[in-house]
Design a protein around this motif. Structure first.
Motif, mmCIF file in Angstrom:
data_model
loop_
_atom_site.group_PDB
_atom_site.id
_atom_site.type_symbol
_atom_site.label_atom_id
_atom_site.label_comp_id
_atom_site.label_asym_id
_atom_site.label_seq_id
_atom_site.Cartn_x
_atom_site.Cartn_y
_atom_site.Cartn_z
ATOM 1 N N ALA A 1 0.828 -1.208 0.000
ATOM 2 C CA ALA A 1 0.000 0.000 0.000
ATOM 3 C C ALA A 1 0.863 1.259 0.000
ATOM 4 O O ALA A 1 0.568 2.225 -0.724
ATOM 5 C CB ALA A 1 -0.929 -0.008 1.211
ATOM 6 N N VAL A 2 1.941 1.262 0.771
ATOM 7 C CA VAL A 2 2.831 2.430 0.815
ATOM 8 C C VAL A 2 3.489 2.645 -0.544
ATOM 9 O O VAL A 2 3.581 3.786 -1.032
ATOM 10 C CB VAL A 2 3.887 2.264 1.934
ATOM 11 C CG1 VAL A 2 5.007 3.283 1.804
ATOM 12 C CG2 VAL A 2 3.242 2.363 3.300
ATOM 13 N N VAL A 3 3.928 1.566 -1.186
ATOM 14 C CA VAL A 3 4.549 1.688 -2.503
ATOM 15 C C VAL A 3 3.545 2.230 -3.520
ATOM 16 O O VAL A 3 3.881 3.106 -4.333
ATOM 17 C CB VAL A 3 5.131 0.330 -2.959
ATOM 18 C CG1 VAL A 3 5.516 0.348 -4.430
ATOM 19 C CG2 VAL A 3 6.324 -0.041 -2.104
ATOM 20 N N LEU A 4 2.309 1.746 -3.481
ATOM 21 C CA LEU A 4 1.289 2.250 -4.403
ATOM 22 C C LEU A 4 0.992 3.729 -4.171
ATOM 23 O O LEU A 4 0.812 4.495 -5.132
ATOM 24 C CB LEU A 4 0.008 1.429 -4.277
ATOM 25 C CG LEU A 4 0.063 0.022 -4.877
ATOM 26 C CD1 LEU A 4 -1.231 -0.722 -4.594
ATOM 27 C CD2 LEU A 4 0.320 0.101 -6.368
ATOM 28 N N ILE A 5 0.935 4.152 -2.940
ATOM 29 C CA ILE A 5 0.688 5.564 -2.634
ATOM 30 C C ILE A 5 1.833 6.430 -3.153
ATOM 31 O O ILE A 5 1.603 7.507 -3.721
ATOM 32 C CB ILE A 5 0.472 5.764 -1.114
ATOM 33 C CG1 ILE A 5 -0.873 5.156 -0.707
ATOM 34 C CG2 ILE A 5 0.555 7.238 -0.723
ATOM 35 C CD1 ILE A 5 -1.096 5.092 0.774
ATOM 36 N N ILE A 6 3.060 5.962 -2.996
ATOM 37 C CA ILE A 6 4.208 6.719 -3.509
ATOM 38 C C ILE A 6 4.156 6.806 -5.029
ATOM 39 O O ILE A 6 4.393 7.877 -5.612
ATOM 40 C CB ILE A 6 5.530 6.081 -3.024
ATOM 41 C CG1 ILE A 6 5.687 6.292 -1.517
ATOM 42 C CG2 ILE A 6 6.731 6.647 -3.769
ATOM 43 C CD1 ILE A 6 6.841 5.543 -0.896
ATOM 44 N N ILE A 7 3.822 5.709 -5.688
ATOM 45 C CA ILE A 7 3.725 5.715 -7.154
ATOM 46 C C ILE A 7 2.642 6.676 -7.614
ATOM 47 O O ILE A 7 2.826 7.439 -8.567
ATOM 48 C CB ILE A 7 3.480 4.288 -7.688
ATOM 49 C CG1 ILE A 7 4.740 3.446 -7.499
ATOM 50 C CG2 ILE A 7 3.058 4.302 -9.141
ATOM 51 C CD1 ILE A 7 4.552 1.981 -7.813
ATOM 52 N N LEU A 8 1.488 6.660 -6.954
ATOM 53 C CA LEU A 8 0.402 7.576 -7.317
ATOM 54 C C LEU A 8 0.791 9.030 -7.085
ATOM 55 O O LEU A 8 0.456 9.914 -7.895
ATOM 56 C CB LEU A 8 -0.862 7.231 -6.536
ATOM 57 C CG LEU A 8 -1.574 5.936 -6.947
ATOM 58 C CD1 LEU A 8 -2.720 5.640 -5.987
ATOM 59 C CD2 LEU A 8 -2.080 6.049 -8.373
ATOM 60 N N VAL B 1 3.845 10.310 -7.163
ATOM 61 C CA VAL B 1 4.814 10.701 -8.193
ATOM 62 C C VAL B 1 4.119 10.905 -9.530
ATOM 63 O O VAL B 1 4.395 11.875 -10.247
ATOM 64 C CB VAL B 1 5.934 9.642 -8.301
ATOM 65 C CG1 VAL B 1 6.789 9.862 -9.529
ATOM 66 C CG2 VAL B 1 6.793 9.655 -7.044
ATOM 67 N N ALA B 2 3.190 10.029 -9.884
ATOM 68 C CA ALA B 2 2.463 10.169 -11.149
ATOM 69 C C ALA B 2 1.626 11.445 -11.162
ATOM 70 O O ALA B 2 1.557 12.147 -12.175
ATOM 71 C CB ALA B 2 1.583 8.946 -11.386
ATOM 72 N N ALA B 3 0.993 11.763 -10.041
ATOM 73 C CA ALA B 3 0.171 12.974 -9.975
ATOM 74 C C ALA B 3 1.036 14.225 -10.050
ATOM 75 O O ALA B 3 0.647 15.223 -10.671
ATOM 76 C CB ALA B 3 -0.645 12.983 -8.690
ATOM 77 N N SER B 4 2.197 14.198 -9.463
ATOM 78 C CA SER B 4 3.049 15.378 -9.493
ATOM 79 C C SER B 4 3.658 15.591 -10.878
ATOM 80 O O SER B 4 3.901 16.715 -11.283
ATOM 81 C CB SER B 4 4.164 15.274 -8.455
ATOM 82 O OG SER B 4 5.077 14.253 -8.825
ATOM 83 N N GLY C 1 0.571 16.959 -13.183
ATOM 84 C CA GLY C 1 -0.056 18.221 -12.816
ATOM 85 C C GLY C 1 0.780 19.449 -13.043
ATOM 86 O O GLY C 1 0.325 20.560 -12.817
ATOM 87 N N ASP C 2 2.026 19.333 -13.523
ATOM 88 C CA ASP C 2 2.853 20.518 -13.658
ATOM 89 C C ASP C 2 2.607 21.282 -14.952
ATOM 90 O O ASP C 2 3.148 22.362 -15.151
ATOM 91 C CB ASP C 2 4.339 20.167 -13.539
ATOM 92 C CG ASP C 2 4.807 19.208 -14.626
ATOM 93 O OD1 ASP C 2 3.988 18.835 -15.478
ATOM 94 O OD2 ASP C 2 5.986 18.824 -14.605
ATOM 95 N N GLY C 3 1.789 20.761 -15.876
ATOM 96 C CA GLY C 3 1.441 21.462 -17.099
ATOM 97 C C GLY C 3 2.474 21.365 -18.193
ATOM 98 O O GLY C 3 2.285 21.893 -19.275
ATOM 99 N N LYS C 4 3.573 20.733 -17.951
ATOM 100 C CA LYS C 4 4.603 20.587 -18.968
ATOM 101 C C LYS C 4 4.351 19.322 -19.768
ATOM 102 O O LYS C 4 3.897 18.314 -19.254
ATOM 103 C CB LYS C 4 5.984 20.500 -18.321
ATOM 104 C CG LYS C 4 6.394 21.750 -17.589
ATOM 105 C CD LYS C 4 7.751 21.569 -16.963
ATOM 106 C CE LYS C 4 8.125 22.781 -16.132
ATOM 107 N NZ LYS C 4 9.367 22.562 -15.417
#
Length: 79
Positions: A54-61, A63-66, A69-72
């Motif tokens: 669960a911790v690994v999945l939260i970290i992956i999510l 990182v993917a969201a960040s 979301g930066d618009g680049k």
């Protein structure tokens, strides 16, 4: 006084031989029994594994969201 390697080896061999005979002379019987195990849920290896996944999945999510979301754009254009 210097002790040579041969003397040191001979002394160790004699010590081990006398220790073995001394231990062989003793008749010690040890029985250990545990009638029941009391494992709490948070120390159970299954739950530790589930928590790690669960911790690994939260970290992956996160990182993917960040990254998204930066618009680049991550597309490379070669001209």
């Amino acid at each position: 006084m210097r002790i040579s390697g041969t003397q040191l080896t001979l002394g160790a061999a004699i010590s081990l031989a006398t220790a073995r005979t001394a231990l062989a002379a003793q008749d010690v019987k040890v029985d250990v029994s545990t009638p029941a195990t009391h494992t709490v849920w948070y120390a159970d290896p299954v739950w530790i594994g589930v928590g790690a996944v669960a911790v690994v999945l939260i970290i992956i999510l996160a990182v993917a969201a960040s990254r998204k979301g930066d618009g680049k754009s991550t597309t490379t254009v070669i001209r």
